[in-house]
Design a protein around this motif. Structure first.
Motif, PDB file in Angstrom:
ATOM      1  N   MET A 105      47.825  69.166  24.200  1.00 38.38           N
ATOM      2  CA  MET A 105      48.897  69.496  23.420  1.00 38.38           C
ATOM      3  C   MET A 105      49.296  70.887  23.420  1.00 38.38           C
ATOM      4  O   MET A 105      48.368  71.983  23.215  1.00 38.38           O
ATOM      5  N   ALA A 106      50.311  71.447  23.936  1.00 42.32           N
ATOM      6  CA  ALA A 106      50.821  72.967  23.852  1.00 42.32           C
ATOM      7  C   ALA A 106      51.000  73.374  22.458  1.00 42.32           C
ATOM      8  O   ALA A 106      51.489  72.863  21.615  1.00 42.32           O
ATOM      9  N   THR A 107      50.699  74.911  22.231  1.00 43.06           N
ATOM     10  CA  THR A 107      51.213  75.334  21.329  1.00 43.06           C
ATOM     11  C   THR A 107      52.255  76.660  21.786  1.00 43.06           C
ATOM     12  O   THR A 107      51.920  77.187  22.564  1.00 43.06           O
ATOM     13  N   ILE A 108      53.200  76.689  20.835  1.00 43.97           N
ATOM     14  CA  ILE A 108      54.343  77.472  21.298  1.00 43.97           C
ATOM     15  C   ILE A 108      54.430  78.313  20.273  1.00 43.97           C
ATOM     16  O   ILE A 108      54.494  78.429  19.048  1.00 43.97           O
ATOM     17  N   SER A 109      54.254  79.932  20.519  1.00 43.07           N
ATOM     18  CA  SER A 109      54.701  80.806  19.464  1.00 43.07           C
ATOM     19  C   SER A 109      55.954  81.748  19.673  1.00 43.07           C
ATOM     20  O   SER A 109      56.229  81.899  20.763  1.00 43.07           O
ATOM     21  N   VAL A 110      56.835  81.516  18.653  1.00 43.26           N
ATOM     22  CA  VAL A 110      58.172  82.198  18.743  1.00 43.26           C
ATOM     23  C   VAL A 110      58.122  83.561  17.893  1.00 43.26           C
ATOM     24  O   VAL A 110      57.931  83.405  16.827  1.00 43.26           O
ATOM     25  N   ASN A 111      58.098  84.738  18.513  1.00 39.95           N
ATOM     26  CA  ASN A 111      58.189  86.065  17.853  1.00 39.95           C
ATOM     27  C   ASN A 111      56.637  86.272  16.947  1.00 39.95           C
ATOM     28  O   ASN A 111      56.827  86.577  16.040  1.00 39.95           O
ATOM     29  N   GLY A 112      55.582  85.489  17.500  1.00 41.87           N
ATOM     30  CA  GLY A 112      54.166  85.458  16.679  1.00 41.87           C
ATOM     31  C   GLY A 112      54.104  84.293  15.677  1.00 41.87           C
ATOM     32  O   GLY A 112      53.094  84.236  15.316  1.00 41.87           O
ATOM     33  N   VAL A 113      55.048  83.397  15.516  1.00 39.02           N
ATOM     34  CA  VAL A 113      54.987  82.307  14.554  1.00 39.02           C
ATOM     35  C   VAL A 113      54.697  81.255  15.582  1.00 39.02           C
ATOM     36  O   VAL A 113      55.546  80.616  16.321  1.00 39.02           O
ATOM     37  N   THR A 114      53.385  80.537  15.218  1.00 45.05           N
ATOM     38  CA  THR A 114      52.975  79.369  16.200  1.00 45.05           C
ATOM     39  C   THR A 114      53.505  78.064  15.638  1.00 45.05           C
ATOM     40  O   THR A 114      53.098  77.908  14.375  1.00 45.05           O
ATOM     41  N   TYR A 115      53.620  77.143  16.496  1.00 42.91           N
ATOM     42  CA  TYR A 115      54.059  76.052  16.221  1.00 42.91           C
ATOM     43  C   TYR A 115      53.160  74.889  17.113  1.00 42.91           C
ATOM     44  O   TYR A 115      52.929  75.181  18.276  1.00 42.91           O
ATOM     45  N   SER A 116      52.571  73.878  16.744  1.00 43.09           N
ATOM     46  CA  SER A 116      51.967  72.792  17.809  1.00 43.09           C
ATOM     47  C   SER A 116      52.878  71.734  18.318  1.00 43.09           C
ATOM     48  O   SER A 116      53.858  71.553  17.580  1.00 43.09           O
ATOM     49  N   GLY A 117      52.455  71.598  19.486  1.00 42.84           N
ATOM     50  CA  GLY A 117      53.384  70.568  20.126  1.00 42.84           C
ATOM     51  C   GLY A 117      54.318  71.317  20.895  1.00 42.84           C
ATOM     52  O   GLY A 117      54.502  72.403  20.826  1.00 42.84           O
ATOM     53  N   GLY A 118      55.032  70.439  21.611  1.00 46.91           N
ATOM     54  CA  GLY A 118      56.259  70.836  22.347  1.00 46.91           C
ATOM     55  C   GLY A 118      56.046  70.858  23.826  1.00 46.91           C
ATOM     56  O   GLY A 118      55.195  71.038  24.485  1.00 46.91           O
ATOM     57  N   ARG A 119      57.129  69.926  24.452  1.00 47.45           N
ATOM     58  CA  ARG A 119      57.212  69.982  25.784  1.00 47.45           C
ATOM     59  C   ARG A 119      58.432  70.400  26.421  1.00 47.45           C
ATOM     60  O   ARG A 119      58.432  70.844  27.783  1.00 47.45           O
ATOM     61  N   SER A 120      59.189  70.784  25.721  1.00 47.71           N
ATOM     62  CA  SER A 120      60.550  71.351  26.241  1.00 47.71           C
ATOM     63  C   SER A 120      61.206  72.627  25.294  1.00 47.71           C
ATOM     64  O   SER A 120      61.185  72.412  24.138  1.00 47.71           O
ATOM     65  N   VAL A 121      61.546  73.688  25.927  1.00 46.80           N
ATOM     66  CA  VAL A 121      61.800  74.883  25.017  1.00 46.80           C
ATOM     67  C   VAL A 121      63.114  75.395  25.591  1.00 46.80           C
ATOM     68  O   VAL A 121      63.091  75.506  26.804  1.00 46.80           O
ATOM     69  N   THR A 122      64.439  75.306  24.647  1.00 46.60           N
ATOM     70  CA  THR A 122      65.458  75.887  25.233  1.00 46.60           C
ATOM     71  C   THR A 122      65.712  76.934  24.274  1.00 46.60           C
ATOM     72  O   THR A 122      65.895  76.775  22.971  1.00 46.60           O
ATOM     73  N   ILE A 123      66.541  78.056  24.919  1.00 45.82           N
ATOM     74  CA  ILE A 123      66.995  79.263  24.200  1.00 45.82           C
ATOM     75  C   ILE A 123      68.616  79.409  24.378  1.00 45.82           C
ATOM     76  O   ILE A 123      68.607  79.494  25.789  1.00 45.82           O
ATOM     77  N   ILE A 158      61.156  75.079  30.271  1.00 43.70           N
ATOM     78  CA  ILE A 158      61.667  76.374  29.414  1.00 43.70           C
ATOM     79  C   ILE A 158      63.133  76.816  30.051  1.00 43.70           C
ATOM     80  O   ILE A 158      63.084  77.013  31.244  1.00 43.70           O
ATOM     81  N   THR A 159      64.092  76.875  29.260  1.00 43.64           N
ATOM     82  CA  THR A 159      65.416  77.281  29.697  1.00 43.64           C
ATOM     83  C   THR A 159      65.805  78.284  28.778  1.00 43.64           C
ATOM     84  O   THR A 159      65.811  77.793  27.555  1.00 43.64           O
ATOM     85  N   ALA A 160      66.305  79.282  29.148  1.00 48.16           N
ATOM     86  CA  ALA A 160      67.012  80.365  28.200  1.00 48.16           C
ATOM     87  C   ALA A 160      67.997  81.181  28.695  1.00 48.16           C
ATOM     88  O   ALA A 160      68.180  81.567  29.872  1.00 48.16           O
ATOM     89  N   ASP A 161      68.993  81.287  28.008  1.00 47.66           N
ATOM     90  CA  ASP A 161      70.168  82.203  28.301  1.00 47.66           C
ATOM     91  C   ASP A 161      69.563  83.840  28.390  1.00 47.66           C
ATOM     92  O   ASP A 161      70.005  84.598  29.388  1.00 47.66           O
TER      93      ASP A 161
END
Length: 108
Positions: A1-19, A49-52
């Protein structure tokens, strides 16, 4: 399972990231930070991961596909493609294409 950090705040899980338009969505959940600068760091494997626009995307693991219009990308192995309209790309082995219009491409 991946951990995803957004500006230093970490979340457990996640397969797809969209910005999109400054909003950060991970597997359908809104994780948008208060700051306008967006930095994503993933530990583990993610599908896409997709980001504008963002400051940086770092994946410490493998990723299926990464695409950003503006922002640097640093990742491990990529099963698909990596593209950035305006940003540097630094990645491991890539099965698909690597493309940037304004930036450098390096391979580890």
């Amino acid at each position: 399972m991946a951990t995803i950090s957004v500006n230093g705040v970490t979340y457990s899980g996640g397969r797809s990231v969209t910005i999109t338009n400054g909003r950060v969505i991970v597997d359908g959940k809104d994780l948008t930070p208060d700051a306008k600068d967006i930095r994503i760091e993933v530990s583990g494997n993610v599908e896409n991961i997709t980001a504008d626009a963002c400051n940086s995307i770092t994946v410490n693991g493998a990723v299926g596909e990464v695409s950003t219009q503006s922002g640097d990308v640093k990742c491990g192995d990529v099963a698909g493609f990596v593209s950035s309209m305006s940003g540097d790309i630094d990645c491991g082995n890539v099965r698909g294409n690597v493309k940037t219009m304004s930036g450098d491409i390096s391979h580890r």
